[in-house]
Design a protein around this motif. Sequence first.
Motif: not given
Length: 320
Positions: A147, A177, A179-180, A182-183
């Motif tokens: 991340a 992470t 994903t976190v 990127s969001k």
Amino acid sequence: MIYVIEGNEEFFIRERISRIISESEGEVTRFDGSDKAFSIDIMLEACEVNSLFSEGSIVLVNEPYFLIRKIEDNEYILLEKYINNPIYECQLVLYTFANNFSSRLKAYKLVSHNAENIVLNSMDYKNFNSYVKSRINEEKLNISSDAVYLLNNICKRSATLFEHNLEVLKLYPEQITPTVVSKLCSRSDDNESFDLINALTDKDLSKAIALERKMLSDSDSALSVISLLAGQLRFLYQIAYYNSLGMKKRDIISENNINEYRYDKALTALNKLDMKQIIYLLKQLSDLDIAAKSDYSLKDNERFEMFIVRMCRKERYAGN
């Protein structure tokens, strides 16, 4: 004392200005140097008047026009008189967040020769990576190594953008992470496309070309940059529309599922661009995209640069 602060790293520039304020005494007066109502007369009056009523004063001028473009002789004489004999008790701070000052100008040479000159630009990759690791450790952020790698990539050596994203990530209650990231995190591409739109609106060819070439160097093709720019313009039109309805900031942010940083960047661009101009630019980008996909007589990068030159040389956008 006179300070000239320039560069492209807004976070460090704001830090330095805050330090100057904390180390000085007296009332703080702020000016937008690009405002039509602002003048050298008004600035110098603030320097002189405030110093009469306190032991010191601080006059902050963001984007002072006389360090960006040529001024009239009478303005230069007025500026020269003060610069050669400044008020000791006044801290005059002239700064730009967008590296807009022109060192070729006579006024710039006059002021910088008699000022403390501070340049705060982006760090190189090695120093930026060290900076990121240091700040993450300071904040005790629960974040995975992959991340961190993604965060580095999307910030692209912008400490300003990293610090904004860090404030957002600090609120996340679990391990962070990829994903976190990127969001939740804003991307450097957003900043560059907003800056390019501003440069086109200002008809600042040299800045627009520099931004265009940087974006192309970080992208697979000109078509992806054209698509990104069009997406930002559509986003600006949407924000402008909601503003025209009188919607409040928090409602616009919620309706569009965006963060405050991106909203504020959009407002900066919309200070110089109206909805008709946005439609015009979108039409020009659409024509450019069609030409790039149907006519192979020019390379996409060359065609895009010609578009930049053409937009900066137009007297005004259609419908303005």
